[in-house]
Design a protein around this motif. Sequence first.
Motif, PDB file in Angstrom:
ATOM      1  N   MET A 154       0.841  -1.203   0.000  1.00 24.33           N
ATOM      2  CA  MET A 154       0.000   0.000   0.000  1.00 24.33           C
ATOM      3  C   MET A 154       0.882   1.262   0.000  1.00 24.33           C
ATOM      4  O   MET A 154       1.826   1.363   0.777  1.00 24.33           O
ATOM      5  CB  MET A 154      -0.870  -0.025   1.270  1.00 24.33           C
ATOM      6  CG  MET A 154      -1.885   1.068   1.362  1.00 24.33           C
ATOM      7  SD  MET A 154      -1.254   2.592   2.110  1.00 24.33           S
ATOM      8  CE  MET A 154      -1.053   2.124   3.826  1.00 24.33           C
ATOM      9  N   ILE A 155       0.552   2.176  -0.902  1.00 26.48           N
ATOM     10  CA  ILE A 155       1.304   3.442  -0.949  1.00 26.48           C
ATOM     11  C   ILE A 155       0.395   4.564  -0.457  1.00 26.48           C
ATOM     12  O   ILE A 155      -0.730   4.729  -0.950  1.00 26.48           O
ATOM     13  CB  ILE A 155       1.812   3.737  -2.381  1.00 26.48           C
ATOM     14  CG1 ILE A 155       2.806   2.648  -2.816  1.00 26.48           C
ATOM     15  CG2 ILE A 155       2.431   5.135  -2.479  1.00 26.48           C
ATOM     16  CD1 ILE A 155       3.281   2.761  -4.236  1.00 26.48           C
ATOM     17  N   LEU A 156       0.905   5.314   0.516  1.00 27.81           N
ATOM     18  CA  LEU A 156       0.150   6.441   1.050  1.00 27.81           C
ATOM     19  C   LEU A 156       0.426   7.664   0.156  1.00 27.81           C
ATOM     20  O   LEU A 156       1.583   8.041  -0.047  1.00 27.81           O
ATOM     21  CB  LEU A 156       0.637   6.710   2.478  1.00 27.81           C
ATOM     22  CG  LEU A 156      -0.222   7.637   3.313  1.00 27.81           C
ATOM     23  CD1 LEU A 156      -1.575   7.004   3.620  1.00 27.81           C
ATOM     24  CD2 LEU A 156       0.498   7.982   4.609  1.00 27.81           C
ATOM     25  N   ILE A 157      -0.639   8.231  -0.388  1.00 29.27           N
ATOM     26  CA  ILE A 157      -0.475   9.419  -1.252  1.00 29.27           C
ATOM     27  C   ILE A 157      -0.278  10.627  -0.332  1.00 29.27           C
ATOM     28  O   ILE A 157      -1.179  10.967   0.442  1.00 29.27           O
ATOM     29  CB  ILE A 157      -1.709   9.601  -2.162  1.00 29.27           C
ATOM     30  CG1 ILE A 157      -1.837   8.381  -3.097  1.00 29.27           C
ATOM     31  CG2 ILE A 157      -1.627  10.898  -2.941  1.00 29.27           C
ATOM     32  CD1 ILE A 157      -3.068   8.408  -4.001  1.00 29.27           C
ATOM     33  N   ASP A 158       0.896  11.240  -0.433  1.00 35.07           N
ATOM     34  CA  ASP A 158       1.250  12.307   0.498  1.00 35.07           C
ATOM     35  C   ASP A 158       0.940  13.691  -0.093  1.00 35.07           C
ATOM     36  O   ASP A 158       1.720  14.250  -0.853  1.00 35.07           O
ATOM     37  CB  ASP A 158       2.752  12.185   0.832  1.00 35.07           C
ATOM     38  CG  ASP A 158       3.131  13.052   2.011  1.00 35.07           C
ATOM     39  OD1 ASP A 158       2.461  14.082   2.228  1.00 35.07           O
ATOM     40  OD2 ASP A 158       4.095  12.697   2.714  1.00 35.07           O
ATOM     41  N   GLY A 159      -0.222  14.211   0.292  1.00 30.89           N
ATOM     42  CA  GLY A 159      -0.658  15.508  -0.228  1.00 30.89           C
ATOM     43  C   GLY A 159       0.290  16.629   0.162  1.00 30.89           C
ATOM     44  O   GLY A 159       0.452  17.604  -0.574  1.00 30.89           O
ATOM     45  N   LYS A 160       0.952  16.462   1.305  1.00 31.71           N
ATOM     46  CA  LYS A 160       1.826  17.528   1.780  1.00 31.71           C
ATOM     47  C   LYS A 160       3.055  17.652   0.865  1.00 31.71           C
ATOM     48  O   LYS A 160       3.418  18.752   0.439  1.00 31.71           O
ATOM     49  CB  LYS A 160       2.264  17.207   3.223  1.00 31.71           C
ATOM     50  CG  LYS A 160       2.892  18.370   3.887  1.00 31.71           C
ATOM     51  CD  LYS A 160       3.023  18.169   5.377  1.00 31.71           C
ATOM     52  CE  LYS A 160       3.667  19.409   5.964  1.00 31.71           C
ATOM     53  NZ  LYS A 160       4.381  19.141   7.191  1.00 31.71           N
ATOM     54  N   VAL A 161       3.648  16.500   0.558  1.00 31.57           N
ATOM     55  CA  VAL A 161       4.844  16.507  -0.292  1.00 31.57           C
ATOM     56  C   VAL A 161       4.511  17.072  -1.676  1.00 31.57           C
ATOM     57  O   VAL A 161       5.225  17.927  -2.203  1.00 31.57           O
ATOM     58  CB  VAL A 161       5.420  15.067  -0.416  1.00 31.57           C
ATOM     59  CG1 VAL A 161       6.425  14.965  -1.542  1.00 31.57           C
ATOM     60  CG2 VAL A 161       6.048  14.648   0.904  1.00 31.57           C
ATOM     61  N   ILE A 162       3.391  16.610  -2.252  1.00 35.77           N
ATOM     62  CA  ILE A 162       3.030  17.072  -3.607  1.00 35.77           C
ATOM     63  C   ILE A 162       2.674  18.567  -3.568  1.00 35.77           C
ATOM     64  O   ILE A 162       3.080  19.336  -4.445  1.00 35.77           O
ATOM     65  CB  ILE A 162       1.854  16.250  -4.198  1.00 35.77           C
ATOM     66  CG1 ILE A 162       2.211  14.758  -4.203  1.00 35.77           C
ATOM     67  CG2 ILE A 162       1.492  16.730  -5.598  1.00 35.77           C
ATOM     68  CD1 ILE A 162       3.370  14.347  -5.063  1.00 35.77           C
ATOM     69  N   ALA A 163       1.941  18.985  -2.545  1.00 37.31           N
ATOM     70  CA  ALA A 163       1.572  20.401  -2.448  1.00 37.31           C
ATOM     71  C   ALA A 163       2.832  21.268  -2.370  1.00 37.31           C
ATOM     72  O   ALA A 163       2.924  22.316  -3.018  1.00 37.31           O
ATOM     73  CB  ALA A 163       0.676  20.633  -1.229  1.00 37.31           C
ATOM     74  N   GLU A 164       3.826  20.816  -1.592  1.00 39.51           N
ATOM     75  CA  GLU A 164       5.079  21.584  -1.478  1.00 39.51           C
ATOM     76  C   GLU A 164       5.811  21.635  -2.820  1.00 39.51           C
ATOM     77  O   GLU A 164       6.356  22.673  -3.192  1.00 39.51           O
ATOM     78  CB  GLU A 164       5.996  20.982  -0.394  1.00 39.51           C
ATOM     79  CG  GLU A 164       5.515  21.213   1.033  1.00 39.51           C
ATOM     80  CD  GLU A 164       5.208  22.673   1.366  1.00 39.51           C
ATOM     81  OE1 GLU A 164       5.977  23.558   0.950  1.00 39.51           O
ATOM     82  OE2 GLU A 164       4.175  22.930   2.028  1.00 39.51           O
TER      83      GLU A 164
END
Length: 293
Positions: free
Chosen positions: A1-11
Amino acid sequence: MILIDGKVIAEQVKAEIAGEVKEMIAAGKKRPHLAVIIVGHDGGSETYVASKVKSCEQLGFKSTKIEYEDTISEAELLSKIEELNKDADVDGFIVQLPLPKHISEQKVIEAIDYRKDVDGFHPINIGRMSIGMPCYVSATPSGIIELLKRYEIPTSGKHCVVIGRSNIVGKPIASLMMQKSVPGDATVTVCHSRTRNLKEITLQADIIIAALGKPEFLTADMVKDGVVIIDVGTTRVPSTETKSGFRLKGDVKFDEVAPKCSYITPVPGGVGLMTIVSLLKNTLLAAKGEIYG
Ligand code: NAP
């Protein structure tokens, strides 16, 4: 399972936008300028507007916050919108929703010049989006597409089930997922409160976009192994563990559903963080005249 990291992409996206703004300034162009109108003192709206203004500052945008008491008349608000439509220094502007009951939100949305409608709520932008023309796509669906793109999640030929049919999330994301594009090219089913056999449908889904606003609605028995889950839901529930006395819950029962997923967005930390970024991206496009010249 891969957690989609909104914080990393937003940055990442923010850094790209800030880089473009620097280049524009170096080339002697003016800073992108976003104006935000807020009416009344709704707690949620005040928080959203404050973070929109703060993000503008971080990325080198100019921002103007226009505040009114909730006693403002519809005519006064429409006249301010007309002024902003004509103000050549303002590239894009939004009117923070919800509005007090005596003001028609639809009238307000339609009064905004679609070429400055960086929220992407004007019928012209929605219509252009649905036929695949360049336009301002509204923030939440645009943020979801960006996450799918950056994680290179295959969507072509996949069965995407959208739960929810609101004008700001369900309908536009269903429309985008069925476009001849990447991400897109999915076979889309839209479910809502009158859908009878919801579980039968979600069990067939390769991708589920849950946007119904019912905390922990989607449970493990409703999804198949390997599913991609985008959880848009953000409901405030009371909590004794936080200072504020509440915490945000998604529409997915994360702990039991996540082990079955190939990808999943957390709440908080997923889609929500992408929405302001999408608004700033639209404002940058407006400043560059990339959509409407
Ligand atoms: P909304 O306008 O209330 O729409 C909810 C939709 O879900 C409606 O279409 C409704 O069906 C459907 N629905 C409700 N109960 C259902 C059920 N039991 N089974 C199937 N469908 C059901 O909500 P929204 O504005 O789209 O927002 C949805 C959620 O996303 C909320 O939690 C909101 O806070 C969140 N949100 C988050 C962001 C973000 O940035 N993360 C942005 C926007 C919204 P009917 O049409 O039949 O009533």
